[in-house]
Motif scaffolding. Structure first.
Motif, PDB file in Angstrom:
ATOM      1  N   ALA A   1       0.848  -1.198   0.000  1.00 59.58           N
ATOM      2  CA  ALA A   1       0.000   0.000   0.000  1.00 59.58           C
ATOM      3  C   ALA A   1       0.885   1.250   0.000  1.00 59.58           C
ATOM      4  O   ALA A   1       0.595   2.230  -0.703  1.00 59.58           O
TER       5      ALA A   1
ATOM      6  N   GLU B   1       2.162   1.765  -3.441  1.00 60.29           N
ATOM      7  CA  GLU B   1       1.135   2.313  -4.351  1.00 60.29           C
ATOM      8  C   GLU B   1       0.958   3.814  -4.147  1.00 60.29           C
ATOM      9  O   GLU B   1       0.891   4.573  -5.116  1.00 60.29           O
ATOM     10  N   LEU B   2       0.880   4.239  -2.901  1.00 61.64           N
ATOM     11  CA  LEU B   2       0.661   5.661  -2.645  1.00 61.64           C
ATOM     12  C   LEU B   2       1.888   6.493  -3.022  1.00 61.64           C
ATOM     13  O   LEU B   2       1.764   7.565  -3.613  1.00 61.64           O
TER      14      LEU B   2
ATOM     15  N   PHE C   1      -4.054   1.510  -3.887  1.00 66.33           N
ATOM     16  CA  PHE C   1      -3.939   1.910  -2.485  1.00 66.33           C
ATOM     17  C   PHE C   1      -5.320   1.912  -1.820  1.00 66.33           C
ATOM     18  O   PHE C   1      -5.508   1.338  -0.747  1.00 66.33           O
TER      19      PHE C   1
END
Length: 185
Positions: A27, A30-31, A67
């Motif tokens: 995550a 992704e961010l 995310f």
């Protein structure tokens, strides 16, 4: 937290804390990739860069969607995101997709983009292998993200001249595989 969800995953033989660590670090990837792709996309200018800008934008938006789709599963399994954004950045599963030294070098930007996607493909393949047949929800989510990450990699690798992939850019729709897992759609 969905207590039964965590219990079932544990009973299936998965170390939930290890899985959560992977989900949280992916995550974070992704961010942070969403952020770095914003900078990369802004620097895709000129005749060469403009042809890639739309594809980079699709990958950027889809990484944000990844995310958004991961967060509910993290909390369902009893995890949480770090309270500090810098700490979150620093636990990313993939290295930062930073702008190359020469921001006008479109090929160098493409190499950054394709390497970021390859890291994501490796990460989600690992999660799929870990959860296959044991944690159906996490597996389905990771597989959906993996589908999109493979497409991103193929788009950028074609621009690098690595050969045809058979994948085509999507028109008008982002995250077709991940959409069912997104809480806001």
């Amino acid at each position: 937290m969905a207590k039964v969800a965590r219990e079932m995953v544990e009973k299936a033989g998965i170390n939930v804390d290890q899985l959560l660590q992977l989900l949280i670090s992916n995550a974070a990837a992704e961010l942070t990739t969403f952020y770095y792709y914003t900078i990369l996309r802004a620097n895709l200018i000129g005749l060469e860069g403009e042809g890639i800008k739309e594809i980079a934008e699709t990958a950027r938006i889809e990484d944000r969607n990844h995310f958004e789709a991961l967060v509910p599963r993290i909390y369902e399994l009893g995890g949480k995101l770090p309270d500090d954004m810098k700490a979150f950045h620093d636990i990313s599963a993939c290295p930062p997709a930073r702008l190359p030294e020469d921001p006008t070098d479109v090929k160098a930007i493409l190499k950054v983009l394709v390497e970021a996607e390859r890291c994501a493909v490796r990460g989600y393949t690992h999660i799929c292998n870990m959860t296959a047949g044991k944690d159906h929800r996490t597996y389905a989510l990771a597989q959906a993200i993996l589908q999109e990450e493979i497409e991103h990699e193929s788009w950028f690798s074609e621009f690098l001249g690595e050969g045809p992939s058979g994948h085509f850019m999507r028109r008008g729709e982002t995250s077709p595989f991940v959409r069912p897992f997104m809480p806001s759609v």
